[in-house]
Design a protein around this motif. Structure first.
Motif, PDB file in Angstrom:
ATOM      1  N   TRP A 192     -51.452-112.361  55.289  1.00 23.21           N
ATOM      2  CA  TRP A 192     -51.607-110.920  55.139  1.00 23.21           C
ATOM      3  C   TRP A 192     -52.498-110.436  56.287  1.00 23.21           C
ATOM      4  CZ3 TRP A 192     -50.855-108.760  49.716  1.00 23.21           C
ATOM      5  CH2 TRP A 192     -50.192-109.669  48.896  1.00 23.21           C
ATOM      6  N   CYS A 193     -52.779-109.147  56.334  1.00 25.98           N
ATOM      7  CA  CYS A 193     -53.573-108.626  57.445  1.00 25.98           C
ATOM      8  C   CYS A 193     -54.408-107.431  57.004  1.00 25.98           C
ATOM      9  CB  CYS A 193     -52.644-108.216  58.598  1.00 25.98           C
ATOM     10  SG  CYS A 193     -53.477-107.575  60.060  1.00 25.98           S
ATOM     11  N   LYS A 194     -55.663-107.425  57.442  1.00 23.79           N
ATOM     12  CA  LYS A 194     -56.542-106.290  57.184  1.00 23.79           C
ATOM     13  C   LYS A 194     -56.505-105.335  58.369  1.00 23.79           C
ATOM     14  CE  LYS A 194     -59.850-108.723  54.250  1.00 23.79           C
ATOM     15  NZ  LYS A 194     -61.262-109.142  54.074  1.00 23.79           N
ATOM     16  N   VAL A 195     -56.193-104.084  58.072  1.00 24.36           N
ATOM     17  CA  VAL A 195     -56.263-103.036  59.086  1.00 24.36           C
ATOM     18  C   VAL A 195     -57.708-102.550  59.083  1.00 24.36           C
ATOM     19  CG1 VAL A 195     -55.315-100.874  59.918  1.00 24.36           C
ATOM     20  CG2 VAL A 195     -53.868-102.449  58.613  1.00 24.36           C
ATOM     21  N   SER A 196     -58.489-103.170  59.926  1.00 23.81           N
ATOM     22  CA  SER A 196     -59.940-102.967  59.924  1.00 23.81           C
ATOM     23  C   SER A 196     -60.478-103.303  61.312  1.00 23.81           C
ATOM     24  CB  SER A 196     -60.593-103.882  58.878  1.00 23.81           C
ATOM     25  OG  SER A 196     -60.274-105.260  59.138  1.00 23.81           O
ATOM     26  N   GLY A 197     -61.725-102.904  61.555  1.00 26.30           N
ATOM     27  CA  GLY A 197     -62.411-103.329  62.769  1.00 26.30           C
ATOM     28  C   GLY A 197     -61.857-102.773  64.065  1.00 26.30           C
ATOM     29  N   MET A 198     -61.022-101.748  64.009  1.00 26.46           N
ATOM     30  CA  MET A 198     -60.384-101.279  65.239  1.00 26.46           C
ATOM     31  C   MET A 198     -61.312-100.435  66.110  1.00 26.46           C
ATOM     32  SD  MET A 198     -56.449-100.393  64.144  1.00 26.46           S
ATOM     33  CE  MET A 198     -56.950 -98.952  63.189  1.00 26.46           C
ATOM     34  N   VAL A 199     -62.107 -99.572  65.479  1.00 26.10           N
ATOM     35  CA  VAL A 199     -62.906 -98.637  66.284  1.00 26.10           C
ATOM     36  C   VAL A 199     -63.919 -99.363  67.162  1.00 26.10           C
ATOM     37  CG1 VAL A 199     -62.606 -96.645  64.772  1.00 26.10           C
ATOM     38  CG2 VAL A 199     -64.537 -98.209  64.371  1.00 26.10           C
ATOM     39  N   THR A 200     -64.393-100.505  66.705  1.00 25.04           N
ATOM     40  CA  THR A 200     -65.387-101.233  67.506  1.00 25.04           C
ATOM     41  C   THR A 200     -64.753-102.032  68.635  1.00 25.04           C
ATOM     42  OG1 THR A 200     -65.393-102.859  65.702  1.00 25.04           O
ATOM     43  CG2 THR A 200     -67.247-101.341  65.828  1.00 25.04           C
ATOM     44  N   ASN A 209     -57.458 -90.788  67.010  1.00 24.37           N
ATOM     45  CA  ASN A 209     -56.526 -91.520  66.148  1.00 24.37           C
ATOM     46  C   ASN A 209     -55.342 -92.063  66.938  1.00 24.37           C
ATOM     47  OD1 ASN A 209     -58.267 -90.725  64.165  1.00 24.37           O
ATOM     48  ND2 ASN A 209     -56.747 -89.733  62.877  1.00 24.37           N
ATOM     49  N   ASP A 210     -54.925 -91.322  67.955  1.00 25.44           N
ATOM     50  CA  ASP A 210     -53.790 -91.760  68.769  1.00 25.44           C
ATOM     51  C   ASP A 210     -54.077 -93.034  69.557  1.00 25.44           C
ATOM     52  OD1 ASP A 210     -52.179 -89.704  67.914  1.00 25.44           O
ATOM     53  OD2 ASP A 210     -52.514 -88.433  69.669  1.00 25.44           O
ATOM     54  N   THR A 211     -55.363 -93.310  69.806  1.00 21.66           N
ATOM     55  CA  THR A 211     -55.744 -94.523  70.530  1.00 21.66           C
ATOM     56  C   THR A 211     -55.165 -95.770  69.860  1.00 21.66           C
ATOM     57  OG1 THR A 211     -57.832 -93.497  71.223  1.00 21.66           O
ATOM     58  CG2 THR A 211     -57.719 -95.912  71.309  1.00 21.66           C
ATOM     59  N   PHE A 212     -55.039 -95.720  68.542  1.00 20.05           N
ATOM     60  CA  PHE A 212     -54.693 -96.913  67.768  1.00 20.05           C
ATOM     61  C   PHE A 212     -53.222 -96.987  67.367  1.00 20.05           C
ATOM     62  CE2 PHE A 212     -59.048 -95.506  66.943  1.00 20.05           C
ATOM     63  CZ  PHE A 212     -59.742 -96.582  67.473  1.00 20.05           C
ATOM     64  N   LYS A 213     -52.466 -95.933  67.684  1.00 22.14           N
ATOM     65  CA  LYS A 213     -51.099 -95.854  67.153  1.00 22.14           C
ATOM     66  C   LYS A 213     -50.243 -97.056  67.540  1.00 22.14           C
ATOM     67  CE  LYS A 213     -46.969 -92.995  66.773  1.00 22.14           C
ATOM     68  NZ  LYS A 213     -46.054 -94.117  67.107  1.00 22.14           N
ATOM     69  N   ARG A 214     -50.254 -97.447  68.805  1.00 17.53           N
ATOM     70  CA  ARG A 214     -49.344 -98.523  69.200  1.00 17.53           C
ATOM     71  C   ARG A 214     -49.777 -99.870  68.632  1.00 17.53           C
ATOM     72  NH1 ARG A 214     -49.929-100.176  75.286  1.00 17.53           N
ATOM     73  NH2 ARG A 214     -52.181-100.074  75.636  1.00 17.53           N
ATOM     74  N   TYR A 215     -51.070-100.034  68.369  1.00 14.51           N
ATOM     75  CA  TYR A 215     -51.544-101.264  67.724  1.00 14.51           C
ATOM     76  C   TYR A 215     -51.138-101.274  66.252  1.00 14.51           C
ATOM     77  CZ  TYR A 215     -54.129-101.751  72.049  1.00 14.51           C
ATOM     78  OH  TYR A 215     -54.445-101.871  73.381  1.00 14.51           O
ATOM     79  N   LEU A 216     -51.234-100.118  65.625  1.00 12.42           N
ATOM     80  CA  LEU A 216     -50.771 -99.997  64.240  1.00 12.42           C
ATOM     81  C   LEU A 216     -49.262-100.197  64.144  1.00 12.42           C
ATOM     82  CD1 LEU A 216     -52.998 -96.992  63.130  1.00 12.42           C
ATOM     83  CD2 LEU A 216     -53.122 -99.333  62.259  1.00 12.42           C
ATOM     84  N   ASP A 217     -48.525 -99.687  65.114  1.00  8.41           N
ATOM     85  CA  ASP A 217     -47.072 -99.911  65.132  1.00  8.41           C
ATOM     86  C   ASP A 217     -46.767-101.407  65.080  1.00  8.41           C
ATOM     87  OD1 ASP A 217     -46.483 -97.196  65.299  1.00  8.41           O
ATOM     88  OD2 ASP A 217     -46.132 -97.216  67.470  1.00  8.41           O
ATOM     89  N   VAL A 218     -47.516-102.181  65.844  1.00  6.72           N
ATOM     90  CA  VAL A 218     -47.286-103.632  65.908  1.00  6.72           C
ATOM     91  C   VAL A 218     -47.521-104.284  64.551  1.00  6.72           C
ATOM     92  CG1 VAL A 218     -48.132-105.819  66.865  1.00  6.72           C
ATOM     93  CG2 VAL A 218     -47.757-103.859  68.374  1.00  6.72           C
ATOM     94  N   VAL A 219     -48.668-104.006  63.920  1.00  5.61           N
ATOM     95  CA  VAL A 219     -48.970-104.701  62.661  1.00  5.61           C
ATOM     96  C   VAL A 219     -48.095-104.203  61.519  1.00  5.61           C
ATOM     97  CG1 VAL A 219     -51.294-105.411  63.318  1.00  5.61           C
ATOM     98  CG2 VAL A 219     -50.984-103.226  62.163  1.00  5.61           C
ATOM     99  N   PHE A 220     -47.729-102.934  61.535  1.00  7.74           N
ATOM    100  CA  PHE A 220     -46.845-102.431  60.480  1.00  7.74           C
ATOM    101  C   PHE A 220     -45.437-103.015  60.626  1.00  7.74           C
ATOM    102  CE2 PHE A 220     -50.181 -99.678  59.218  1.00  7.74           C
ATOM    103  CZ  PHE A 220     -49.859 -99.216  57.950  1.00  7.74           C
ATOM    104  N   ASN A 221     -44.960-103.120  61.849  1.00  8.44           N
ATOM    105  CA  ASN A 221     -43.645-103.721  62.066  1.00  8.44           C
ATOM    106  C   ASN A 221     -43.655-105.207  61.734  1.00  8.44           C
ATOM    107  OD1 ASN A 221     -42.405-101.345  62.907  1.00  8.44           O
ATOM    108  ND2 ASN A 221     -42.943-101.660  65.052  1.00  8.44           N
ATOM    109  N   ALA A 222     -44.761-105.876  62.003  1.00 10.02           N
ATOM    110  CA  ALA A 222     -44.845-107.319  61.794  1.00 10.02           C
ATOM    111  C   ALA A 222     -45.061-107.678  60.324  1.00 10.02           C
ATOM    112  CB  ALA A 222     -45.971-107.902  62.646  1.00 10.02           C
ATOM    113  N   PHE A 223     -46.033-107.035  59.686  1.00  9.27           N
ATOM    114  CA  PHE A 223     -46.410-107.418  58.322  1.00  9.27           C
ATOM    115  C   PHE A 223     -45.745-106.579  57.245  1.00  9.27           C
ATOM    116  CE2 PHE A 223     -49.953-109.208  60.751  1.00  9.27           C
ATOM    117  CZ  PHE A 223     -50.117-110.443  60.152  1.00  9.27           C
ATOM    118  N   GLY A 224     -45.485-105.312  57.546  1.00  8.64           N
ATOM    119  CA  GLY A 224     -44.940-104.408  56.541  1.00  8.64           C
ATOM    120  C   GLY A 224     -46.025-103.913  55.603  1.00  8.64           C
TER     121      GLY A 224
END
Length: 276
Positions: A192-200, A209-224
């Protein structure tokens, strides 16, 4: 469905023990205890949290477990044990009688031996966790993702969760290698994966918020959405943003998801994974 913050910390600040909190992190060079978080959680519509170790000692386990007394919003503890110890099974048996101890982690990101998790004595400790119903939090940097994928494949019945999406190099805008290795890791059904620790991992003073979009795209596509869980990483997040801002990054990203998917990410998945 209860709203659960799957990753936060408590400590009584000690400049020697907590030397990782450097002077540029002065915002968190102080004590952080349940009464403060209780208010923050309530203010942000959260019902409970999982407290994660910030020091590699069994004294930390006792400290965290002690904080749960009278603070029923602390739903579980992720502690530390020496997975390489000869008496590891005795220690796991001991903690198995503690209802709120849900799992363990090791600060692998800080180890000189980047592949420590694949050493026989470490894997022996991992091999015993499931017997006692414990989860394992994987705390690594991107260069260790390839080792984590090898580790989790060895133990298909063990529940693993990747902390902080493996701390990609957001400030530098790097994504490709991390993204490919996240995809490989996510193919293992026990991870599983925690969506955490990104801002640091971003520029602390210049992110949106847009800074993180493409990283979130990756984990959402990978883990669901059924394998992801929100974690604030409070109070560490305060270096780069307030709790509401951190939660807002994921809330905004998830706005198009169904209510059931949002409930899973903001609580249901943590409840399932940690058996809260």
């Amino acid at each position: 469905m209860q709203k659960i913050d799957a990753h936060q910390h408590f400590w009584v600040f000690d400049p020697v023990r907590d030397s990782w909190i450097t002077d540029d992190m002065s915002a968190i060079q102080k004590n952080f205890l349940p009464q403060e978080l209780k208010y923050v959680l309530h203010e942000n519509g959260m019902d409970g949290c999982v407290a994660v170790q910030a020091d590699q000692s069994e004294e930390q386990n006792s400290f965290l477990l002690g904080l749960t007394e009278g603070n029923d919003f602390i739903k579980g503890i992720v502690g530390w044990v020496d997975l390489r110890a000869e008496n590891i099974e005795d220690r796991l048996a001991y903690y198995s009688h503690t209802k709120l101890m849900k799992g363990f982690r090791h600060v692998l990101q800080g180890e000189a031996n980047r592949a420590l998790m694949l050493e026989p004595d470490f894997m022996r400790g991992i091999s015993l966790l499931n017997k006692y119903g414990f989860t394992y939090d994987i705390l690594i940097f991107p260069d260790q993702l390839k080792y984590a994928e090898k580790l989790v494949r060895q133990f298909p019945d063990q529940k693993f969760v990747l902390d902080h999406i493996a701390k990609p190099y957001i400030k530098d805008g790097k994504i490709d290698t991390w993204a490919a290795e996240i995809d490989l890791l996510a193919r293992q059904e026990n991870v599983w994966c925690k969506v955490s620790g990104m801002v640091t991992e971003a520029d602390w003073h210049n992110w949106t918020n847009d800074t993180f979009k493409r990283y979130l795209d990756v984990v959402f596509n990978a883990f669901g959405p059924n394998k992801l869980m929100f974690g604030s990483d409070w109070p560490v997040c305060l270096i780069a943003g307030q709790y509401a801002q951190v939660k807002g990054i994921l809330s905004d990203y998830c706005a198009a998801l169904s209510p059931s998917e949002q409930n899973a990410i903001f609580g249901g998945n943590a409840i399932t994974f940690y058996n809260l």
